[in-house]
Write a protein that holds these residues in place. Structure first.
Motif, short mmCIF file in Angstrom:
data_model
loop_
_atom_site.label_atom_id
_atom_site.label_comp_id
_atom_site.label_asym_id
_atom_site.label_seq_id
_atom_site.Cartn_x
_atom_site.Cartn_y
_atom_site.Cartn_z
N GLU A 331 2.74 37.85 54.95
CA GLU A 331 3.50 38.15 53.73
C GLU A 331 3.89 39.63 53.71
N ILE A 332 3.00 40.50 54.17
CA ILE A 332 3.32 41.94 54.26
C ILE A 332 4.51 42.16 55.19
N ASP A 333 4.48 41.52 56.36
CA ASP A 333 5.58 41.69 57.34
C ASP A 333 6.91 41.20 56.77
N LYS A 334 6.85 40.13 55.99
CA LYS A 334 8.07 39.55 55.43
C LYS A 334 8.65 40.38 54.29
N VAL A 335 7.79 40.87 53.42
CA VAL A 335 8.25 41.56 52.20
C VAL A 335 8.38 43.07 52.40
N ILE A 336 7.41 43.67 53.10
CA ILE A 336 7.36 45.14 53.20
C ILE A 336 7.79 45.65 54.56
N GLY A 337 7.36 44.97 55.61
CA GLY A 337 7.64 45.45 56.96
C GLY A 337 6.67 46.56 57.34
N SER A 338 7.05 47.32 58.34
CA SER A 338 6.14 48.37 58.84
C SER A 338 6.71 49.78 58.70
N ASN A 339 7.89 49.90 58.10
CA ASN A 339 8.55 51.21 58.05
C ASN A 339 8.35 51.96 56.74
N ARG A 340 7.66 51.34 55.78
CA ARG A 340 7.39 52.02 54.52
C ARG A 340 6.05 51.57 53.99
N THR A 341 5.47 52.36 53.09
CA THR A 341 4.20 51.97 52.49
C THR A 341 4.45 51.00 51.33
N PRO A 342 3.49 50.15 51.03
CA PRO A 342 3.64 49.21 49.91
C PRO A 342 3.80 49.94 48.58
N THR A 343 4.52 49.29 47.66
CA THR A 343 4.65 49.78 46.29
C THR A 343 4.16 48.69 45.35
N ILE A 344 3.90 49.05 44.13
CA ILE A 344 3.40 48.06 43.19
C ILE A 344 4.49 47.03 42.86
N ALA A 345 5.76 47.40 43.04
CA ALA A 345 6.86 46.47 42.80
C ALA A 345 6.83 45.31 43.79
N ASP A 346 6.21 45.51 44.96
CA ASP A 346 6.12 44.45 45.97
C ASP A 346 5.23 43.30 45.52
N ARG A 347 4.33 43.57 44.59
CA ARG A 347 3.32 42.58 44.20
C ARG A 347 3.95 41.28 43.70
N GLU A 348 5.03 41.38 42.93
CA GLU A 348 5.67 40.19 42.38
C GLU A 348 6.29 39.32 43.47
N LYS A 349 6.59 39.91 44.62
CA LYS A 349 7.19 39.15 45.72
C LYS A 349 6.14 38.64 46.70
N MET A 350 4.87 38.89 46.40
CA MET A 350 3.79 38.52 47.32
C MET A 350 2.74 37.69 46.60
N PRO A 351 3.09 36.44 46.24
CA PRO A 351 2.17 35.62 45.43
C PRO A 351 0.85 35.32 46.14
N TYR A 352 0.88 35.10 47.46
CA TYR A 352 -0.36 34.78 48.14
C TYR A 352 -1.32 35.97 48.12
N THR A 353 -0.80 37.16 48.43
CA THR A 353 -1.63 38.37 48.41
C THR A 353 -2.19 38.60 47.01
N ASN A 354 -1.35 38.43 46.02
CA ASN A 354 -1.78 38.61 44.63
C ASN A 354 -2.88 37.62 44.27
N ALA A 355 -2.70 36.37 44.71
CA ALA A 355 -3.71 35.34 44.43
C ALA A 355 -5.03 35.67 45.12
N VAL A 356 -4.97 36.15 46.36
CA VAL A 356 -6.19 36.50 47.09
C VAL A 356 -6.95 37.61 46.37
N ILE A 357 -6.23 38.63 45.91
CA ILE A 357 -6.89 39.75 45.22
C ILE A 357 -7.54 39.27 43.93
N HIS A 358 -6.87 38.40 43.21
CA HIS A 358 -7.49 37.83 42.00
C HIS A 358 -8.74 37.04 42.36
N GLU A 359 -8.68 36.28 43.45
CA GLU A 359 -9.84 35.48 43.84
C GLU A 359 -10.99 36.35 44.33
N ILE A 360 -10.68 37.46 44.96
CA ILE A 360 -11.73 38.42 45.33
C ILE A 360 -12.45 38.90 44.08
#
Length: 498
Positions: A331-360
């Motif tokens: 999901e990181i590779d698809k939404v963010i790639g490797s050329n920039r650091t993540p931003t909080i705006a990316d969270r809405e486009k990354m449901p699986y990552t968001n779900a994992v963090i909630h489950e943690i």
């Protein structure tokens, strides 16, 4: 001689009557308390509660006595609330009744009722409102909390890169990273990970969390009047707290020395000093030195340890379930790639990552007992009467693991937060920050840190365990005040795409 004997007899009679009246009044006040296990004099139910997992003992008792029951914490009775529906009814639906902070003897000894976390009434309302507004307004300045977190995440990546795939315990690095976010918000600056002051400070914080979650820490809160006079590890709590407060006083004094009237605040201390200046002529103002010190103490400690602990649990779970790590990286590779650091705006486009963090957060159950509440007046609740001032324990563990709210509560399962289409879904029983009037004021900053730190790490590295996933033990080491994971090491392999 006869007169003396008569006097003694009379005194004994009066004392007996007084004790009987007090006992009768106490019995009357407690006559409609919820049921609970029989208690021993002085010790209460201490022998029935596992000191390494009190939350589990209380959940077990709730199966026998119901979702609302009474336990005796030494000589003090407390009402325990179990399960989502019960906790929600008290903390959310009846927030005015259950919104006051209950007394924890160890915390009370450190704070004396000052600061955000342990105060009540007018003081609590003012300080919480001020802190929430101050944290919110940081987002409008030249440097926002997100800026601080992203820069610290980049620094963390560079420090991890220097490990050169050697095994290490992530505790120190993650604690430094989260502490620096709190330093930026509270003090306006960060520290190098080798700074002697930071290392000493973090050492004391780590030790205090270990002690307060240990049987000694729990025993102190059961019998403070006795343990105040006895040697033991519990005394380290107060020795460390005094040193931490001394450090904070030094930081506050530095701000006072540099503070000029009309200057723009750069951090929480600056904002508080401005408020103190505005209300300097009000003798009843709550914006004073003691509330500044203890509010700073509350924000710094709470924001550092809980977020760091949650991230450590996250990395451990990634090692246990490498397929989860792989899906996040995809999901990181698809939404963010490797050329920039993540931003909080990316969270809405990354449901699986968001779900994992909630489950943690759900699974790690960082503050299982919650901080205790109390009722601000005699309160009728589910057919019982809870007297004013009674300690109330809204058991967060029973909410985060409520089988009526979670499909597989005992398992780590990101699907708890995903719908049929793979999109993020909310769950009312997600209460890692508690709920109602005493909900953690730092929730937004903590959620931001979890997302940005974890995604930045997985953008740059694949985490590997020294042993196979099947050998990794994710059962808690203990779950007193905080749920502690078992010690572990990992190594980080740089990703080719990074």
């Amino acid at each position: 001689m006869d007169f003396s004997a008569a006097g003694v007899t009379f005194a004994v009679l009066v004392l007996t009557v007084v004790l009987l009246v007090r006992s009768w009044r106490r019995k009357g006040r407690l006559s409609r308390l919820p049921p609970g296990p029989p208690a021993l004099p002085f010790l209460g139910n201490a022998l029935q509660i596992d000191k390494r997992a009190p939350d589990q003992s209380l959940i077990k008792l709730s199966r026998k006595y119901g979702p609302v029951f009474t336990v005796w914490l030494g000589p003090r009775p407390a009402v325990v609330l179990c399960g989502f529906e019960t906790v929600k009814e008290a903390l959310v639906d009846r927030a005015d009744d259950f919104g006051a902070r209950g007394t924890v003897p160890s915390i009370r000894k450190v704070t004396n009722g000052y600061g955000i976390a342990s105060s009540n009434g007018h003081r609590s309302c003012l300080l919480r409102r001020f802190a929430v507004a101050t944290l919110r307004d940081f987002g409008k300045g030249n440097k926002t909390p997100e800026d601080f977190v992203r820069q610290e995440a980049e620094h963390l990546v560079e420090v991890v890169r220097k490990t050169k795939e050697s095994p290490f315990d992530p505790t120190f690095l993650l604690t430094c990273a989260t502490a620096n976010i709190m330093c930026a918000i509270v003090f306006g600056n960060r520290f190098d990970y080798t700074d002697a002051k930071l290392l000493t400070l973090l050492g004391m914080i780590t030790e205090n969390m270990r002690v307060i979650s240990s049987p000694w820490g729990q025993l102190y809160d059961l019998l403070p009047n006795l343990l105040d006079y006895l040697p033991g590890p519990h005394n380290r709590l107060f020795e460390n707290a005094a040193k931490i407060k001394s450090f904070l006083r030094e930081m506050i004094q530095n701000h006072k020395d540099k503070h000029t009237k009309g200057s723009t605040p750069k951090d929480f201390i600056d904002s508080f000093l401005i408020k103190m200046e505005e209300e300097k002529d009000d003798p009843n103002s709550e914006f004073n030195d003691e509330n500044l010190l203890l509010s700073t103490f509350n924000i710094f400690l709470a924001g550092t340890d809980t977020t760091s602990s949650t991230m450590r649990w996250g990395l451990l779970l990634f090692l246990k379930y490498p397929e989860v790590q792989e899906k996040i990286q995809s999901e990181i590779d698809k939404v963010i790639g490797s050329n920039r650091t993540p931003t909080i705006a990316d969270r809405e486009k990354m449901p699986y990552t968001n779900a994992v963090i909630h489950e943690i957060q759900r699974y790690s159950n960082i503050i299982p007992l919650n901080l205790p509440h109390t009722v601000s007046r005699d309160t009728e609740f589910r057919g019982f009467m809870i007297p004013k001032g009674m300690i109330v324990i809204p058991l967060l563990a029973s909410v985060l693991y409520d089988s009526s709210c979670w499909e597989r509560p005992e398992s780590f399962n990101p699907d708890h937060f995903l719908d049929e289409k793979g999109q993020m879904k909310e769950n009312e029983a997600f209460m890692p920050f508690s709920a109602g009037k005493r909900m953690c004021i730092g929730e937004a900053v903590a959620q931001m840190q979890l997302f940005l730190f974890l995604t930045t790490l997985l953008q740059n590295f694949t985490l590997r365990s020294l042993t196979g996933p099947n050998t990794i033990d994710i059962t808690p080491l203990s779950s007193g005040f905080s749920t502690l994971h078992r010690p572990y090491q990992l190594y980080c392999v740089p990703r080719k795409s990074a």
